[in-house]
Design an enzyme around this catalytic site. Structure first.
Site, PDB file in Angstrom:
ATOM      1  N   SER A  51       0.935  -1.028   0.022  1.00 56.58           N
ATOM      2  CA  SER A  51      -0.107  -0.041   0.002  1.00 56.58           C
ATOM      3  C   SER A  51       0.914   1.394  -0.044  1.00 56.58           C
ATOM      4  CB  SER A  51      -0.701   0.145   1.137  1.00 56.58           C
ATOM      5  OG  SER A  51      -1.527   1.163   1.211  1.00 56.58           O
ATOM      6  N   TYR A  98      -2.040   0.013  10.301  1.00 59.02           N
ATOM      7  CA  TYR A  98      -1.791  -0.324   8.852  1.00 59.02           C
ATOM      8  C   TYR A  98      -0.858   0.212   8.147  1.00 59.02           C
ATOM      9  CZ  TYR A  98      -3.718  -1.036   4.173  1.00 59.02           C
ATOM     10  OH  TYR A  98      -3.911  -1.613   2.880  1.00 59.02           O
TER      11      TYR A  98
END
Length: 269
Positions: A131, A144
Site C-alpha cells: 500500500s 495499517y
C-alpha cells in the site's frame, strides 16, 4: 509456451478478484484463495481454494493440492489483507496483532511456503500487494501503515536472499481503490470523551470517502499484468492517482516537518 499457474490470496473479492479475472482474460490459469469456500458457492471467475494465510497448516494443505494438480506454481500474488483504523494509543493491542498476523505474517508464510517449489523449478514470481500507506505513518492508520511498510522491507531482504534461485520478488503499492475494504476494516471505537474523539471521527469520514471515491481496481490488475511480463521486475511499483504517487516524491524531497504539516492539513488535524 506452457500456461502460467497463478495463486492469488484473498482472491474472492475486491482487488484480488479483479486481478484474477484480468489474468484469466490474458490466458493464465488462476487459483484464488478464501478462508471460507462455503461463502462462495456460485463463484465462477476462476478456481477458488480454501486457505487461511494466518495458518501455515492451511497453506501447506492448499499448496499441496495445487502442486499435485498442476505440477508447478509460477506466480504468487500476496494480496490478502485487512484494514485497521484508530489512534495507536486506543487501538486494542489484540487487534494490532491480528492486523500484523494477516498483513505481514500471512504474506511471509505464503512466500516461505512457495519458495521450495519455485526453487525446484528454478523460476517463479512473488508479487506482494502492499500500500502507498506503507510509505508513511498516516494518522489513525498507523498500524495499517506499519504492517504494509514492514512487508515492503522484509520482501526487499528476501529478494536479495533468493536472487540466485531464479525467483523474482517485487511489491506493488496501490493507493485508494473502490473495494469493500472499508466494510471489512476493523475500526477502533470512537470513545466518548476520548482526547482523540473529534479528530478520529473526522479522519474516519475522510478515509471512508477516499475508498468510496477511489479508482477502478482493474487499474491494479493491469499493473500486475505489466509486472508479470517483465523479465527483471523492479524492487517496488506504485499504482494510484497522480497525487497519491506524487505524495511519495514529496516525502523524499521535503523536510520531515514540512511533509508532516501537509498530512496534518490533508486530514484537517
Amino acid at each position: 509456451m506452457e500456461q502460467k499457474i497463478v495463486l492469488i490470496t484473498g482472491g474472492s473479492s475486491g482487488i484480488g478478484k479483479s486481478i484474477g479475472s484480468y489474468l484469466v482474460s490474458k490466458g493464465l490459469k488462476v487459483y484464488g484463495t478464501t478462508r471460507n469456500l462455503e461463502k462462495y458457492p456460485d463463484f465462477k471467475a476462476f478456481n477458488l481454494l480454501e486457505l487461511d494465510v494466518r495458518d501455515p497448516k492451511s497453506i501447506e494443505v492448499a499448496l499441496k493440492a495445487l502442486i499435485e494438480k498442476e505440477g508447478r506454481l509460477d506466480i504468487l500474488v500476496n494480496n490478502a489483507g485487512i484494514g485497521i483504523t484508530g489512534s495507536v494509543e486506543e487501538t486494542p493491542h489484540e487487534e494490532i496483532l491480528k492486523a500484523f498476523d494477516t498483513n505481514f505474517n500471512g504474506p511471509l508464510h505464503m512466500a516461505k511456503a512457495v519458495l521450495p517449489q519455485m526453487r525446484r523449478q528454478k523460476s517463479g514470481l512473488i508479487l506482494n500487494i502492499t500500500s502507498i500507506a506503507g510509505y508513511m505513518g498516516l494518522p489513525y492508520r498507523g498500524v495499517y501503515s506499519a504492517t504494509k511498510g514492514a512487508l515492503e522491507l522484509v520482501m526487499e531482504a528476501m529478494r536479495m536472499e533468493t536472487r540466485g534461485f531464479g525467483v523474482k520478488i517485487t511489491s506493488l503499492a496501490p493507493g485508494d481503490y473502490a473495494t469493500n475494504i472499508a466494510s471489512g476494516r476493523y475500526h477502533a471505537p470512537v470513545l466518548e470523551n476520548s482526547p482523540y474523539e473529534e479528530a478520529y471521527s473526522r479522519t474516519l469520514t475522510l478515509m471512508n470517502e477516499g475508498v468510496e471515491q477511489g479508482g477502478n481496481p482493474m487499474e491494479v490488475a493491469q499493473k500486475v499484468w505489466e509486472i508479470i511480463k517483465k523479465e527483471k521486475p523492479k524492487v517496488h511499483y506504485k499504482v494510484g492517482s497522480f497525487m497519491q504517487k506524487f505524495s511519495l516524491i514529496l516525502k523524499k524531497l521535503l523536510p520531515d516537518k514540512v511533509y508532516e504539516k501537509l498530512l496534518l492539513n490533508h486530514y484537517k488535524l
